[in-house]
Design a protein around this motif. Structure first.
Motif, PDB file in Angstrom:
ATOM      1  N   LEU A 109       7.095 -29.352  17.573  1.00 24.20           N
ATOM      2  CA  LEU A 109       6.821 -29.266  19.007  1.00 24.20           C
ATOM      3  C   LEU A 109       7.986 -28.668  19.795  1.00 24.20           C
ATOM      4  N   TYR A 110       9.205 -28.756  19.267  1.00 22.00           N
ATOM      5  CA  TYR A 110      10.376 -28.214  19.955  1.00 22.00           C
ATOM      6  C   TYR A 110      10.496 -26.697  19.817  1.00 22.00           C
ATOM      7  N   SER A 111       9.646 -26.103  19.021  1.00 21.48           N
ATOM      8  CA  SER A 111       9.723 -24.681  18.731  1.00 21.48           C
ATOM      9  C   SER A 111       9.565 -23.841  20.004  1.00 21.48           C
ATOM     10  N   PRO A 112      10.493 -22.917  20.251  1.00 21.51           N
ATOM     11  CA  PRO A 112      10.352 -22.026  21.410  1.00 21.51           C
ATOM     12  C   PRO A 112       9.061 -21.210  21.349  1.00 21.51           C
ATOM     13  N   GLU A 113       8.578 -20.904  20.134  1.00 17.84           N
ATOM     14  CA  GLU A 113       7.334 -20.130  19.986  1.00 17.84           C
ATOM     15  C   GLU A 113       6.124 -20.898  20.512  1.00 17.84           C
ATOM     16  N   LEU A 114       6.243 -22.215  20.575  1.00 14.79           N
ATOM     17  CA  LEU A 114       5.144 -23.033  21.099  1.00 14.79           C
ATOM     18  C   LEU A 114       5.423 -23.503  22.526  1.00 14.79           C
ATOM     19  N   GLY A 115       6.503 -23.012  23.110  1.00 17.14           N
ATOM     20  CA  GLY A 115       6.817 -23.376  24.485  1.00 17.14           C
ATOM     21  C   GLY A 115       7.605 -24.671  24.610  1.00 17.14           C
ATOM     22  N   LYS A 116       8.239 -25.110  23.503  1.00 15.39           N
ATOM     23  CA  LYS A 116       9.063 -26.322  23.521  1.00 15.39           C
ATOM     24  C   LYS A 116       8.323 -27.515  24.124  1.00 15.39           C
TER      25      LYS A 116
ATOM     26  N   GLU B 193      -6.602 -32.175  23.170  1.00 14.26           N
ATOM     27  CA  GLU B 193      -7.961 -32.333  22.643  1.00 14.26           C
ATOM     28  C   GLU B 193      -7.937 -33.106  21.317  1.00 14.26           C
ATOM     29  N   TRP B 194      -7.016 -32.733  20.427  1.00 13.97           N
ATOM     30  CA  TRP B 194      -6.873 -33.436  19.144  1.00 13.97           C
ATOM     31  C   TRP B 194      -6.516 -34.901  19.377  1.00 13.97           C
TER      32      TRP B 194
ATOM     33  N   GLU C 238       1.771 -31.211  10.518  1.00  8.04           N
ATOM     34  CA  GLU C 238       0.554 -30.835   9.782  1.00  8.04           C
ATOM     35  C   GLU C 238      -0.609 -30.558  10.733  1.00  8.04           C
ATOM     36  N   GLU C 239      -0.784 -31.443  11.715  1.00  8.93           N
ATOM     37  CA  GLU C 239      -1.894 -31.299  12.663  1.00  8.93           C
ATOM     38  C   GLU C 239      -1.725 -30.053  13.533  1.00  8.93           C
ATOM     39  N   VAL C 240      -0.502 -29.805  14.003  1.00 11.68           N
ATOM     40  CA  VAL C 240      -0.260 -28.635  14.857  1.00 11.68           C
ATOM     41  C   VAL C 240      -0.485 -27.346  14.058  1.00 11.68           C
ATOM     42  N   LEU C 241      -0.022 -27.307  12.810  1.00  7.29           N
ATOM     43  CA  LEU C 241      -0.250 -26.116  11.985  1.00  7.29           C
ATOM     44  C   LEU C 241      -1.745 -25.868  11.791  1.00  7.29           C
ATOM     45  N   ARG C 242      -2.501 -26.940  11.625  1.00  6.49           N
ATOM     46  CA  ARG C 242      -3.953 -26.808  11.502  1.00  6.49           C
ATOM     47  C   ARG C 242      -4.555 -26.278  12.810  1.00  6.49           C
ATOM     48  N   LEU C 243      -4.098 -26.788  13.941  1.00  8.97           N
ATOM     49  CA  LEU C 243      -4.595 -26.339  15.243  1.00  8.97           C
ATOM     50  C   LEU C 243      -4.253 -24.872  15.509  1.00  8.97           C
ATOM     51  N   LEU C 244      -3.063 -24.447  15.057  1.00  3.04           N
ATOM     52  CA  LEU C 244      -2.622 -23.074  15.295  1.00  3.04           C
ATOM     53  C   LEU C 244      -3.506 -22.038  14.590  1.00  3.04           C
ATOM     54  N   GLU C 245      -4.165 -22.445  13.520  1.00  2.00           N
ATOM     55  CA  GLU C 245      -5.030 -21.516  12.785  1.00  2.00           C
ATOM     56  C   GLU C 245      -6.135 -20.944  13.659  1.00  2.00           C
TER      57      GLU C 245
ATOM     58  N   GLU D  82      -0.624 -14.397  19.892  1.00  2.00           N
ATOM     59  CA  GLU D  82      -0.146 -14.086  21.243  1.00  2.00           C
ATOM     60  C   GLU D  82      -0.583 -15.129  22.284  1.00  2.00           C
ATOM     61  N   ARG D  83      -1.500 -16.022  21.917  1.00  2.00           N
ATOM     62  CA  ARG D  83      -1.998 -17.049  22.839  1.00  2.00           C
ATOM     63  C   ARG D  83      -1.469 -18.453  22.528  1.00  2.00           C
ATOM     64  N   ARG D  84      -0.714 -18.596  21.476  1.00  2.00           N
ATOM     65  CA  ARG D  84      -0.290 -19.923  21.018  1.00  2.00           C
ATOM     66  C   ARG D  84       0.463 -20.712  22.080  1.00  2.00           C
ATOM     67  N   ARG D  85       1.406 -20.058  22.713  1.00  2.00           N
ATOM     68  CA  ARG D  85       2.219 -20.746  23.723  1.00  2.00           C
ATOM     69  C   ARG D  85       1.355 -21.270  24.872  1.00  2.00           C
ATOM     70  N   LEU D  86       0.349 -20.534  25.240  1.00  2.00           N
ATOM     71  CA  LEU D  86      -0.527 -20.920  26.346  1.00  2.00           C
ATOM     72  C   LEU D  86      -1.541 -21.993  25.962  1.00  2.00           C
ATOM     73  N   ARG D  87      -2.025 -21.954  24.738  1.00  2.00           N
ATOM     74  CA  ARG D  87      -3.141 -22.823  24.364  1.00  2.00           C
ATOM     75  C   ARG D  87      -2.773 -24.068  23.568  1.00  2.00           C
TER      76      ARG D  87
END
Length: 152
Positions: free
Chosen positions: A88-95, A71-72, A47-54, A59-64
């Motif tokens: 957090l294991y998602s390849p789209e987020l850089g695992k 920070e959270w 839930e928290e990560v989905l909120r942060l991704l907003e 194109e910057r998600r993996r980096l940031r």
């Protein structure tokens, strides 16, 4: 083993993080037990990560995402229960390795990390080798148990 005993052991460890492997989604067993104890707060990491991704362009998600999670997390109270970490294991987020992401803050905070996987000696393995979300995490410096081993 009693949850209080595990928390006492974890408090005296260099990293005050208790890792609980829970494949049956029984995190409420720990959360409800610790709600009676002052100071514990629980957080659904997905839930928290989905909120942060907003607030991060796709194109910057993996980096940031790593710095946003940090920070959270820095703003959380001193005693936290983190569960539902599979995003957090998602390849789209850089695992992002959940153990690694929170371990070093476990010198300042007491953390219970509830995650899926299986324990193999001093590693927790998530998913199946060859899958994009496969991960092995070293837990040799941490107190780690399965949910079945805990008497709340």
């Amino acid at each position: 083993m009693k949850l209080n005993t595990l928390l006492d052991q974890s408090k005296t460890n260099h990293y005050k993080m208790l890792v609980v492997v829970d494949n049956s989604h029984q995190h409420d067993k720990i959360i409800s037990s610790l709600k009676k104890v002052k100071g514990w707060s629980s957080y659904d990491v997905t839930e928290e990560v989905l909120r942060l991704l907003e607030s991060i362009p796709t194109e910057r998600r993996r980096l940031r995402i790593g710095s946003k999670i940090k920070e959270w997390f820095n703003g959380l109270p001193e005693k936290v229960i983190l569960y539902n970490v599979n995003i957090l294991y998602s390849p789209e987020l850089g695992k992002v390795n959940p153990v690694g992401a929170f371990k070093y803050k476990a010198r300042d905070k007491e953390i219970i990390l509830i995650m899926e996987g299986h324990i193999s000696v001093n590693k927790i393995i998530y998913s199946v080798f060859g899958r994009p979300d496969y991960a092995e995490m070293d837990v040799s410096e941490l107190i780690h148990v399965t949910m079945e081993d805990i008497d709340a």
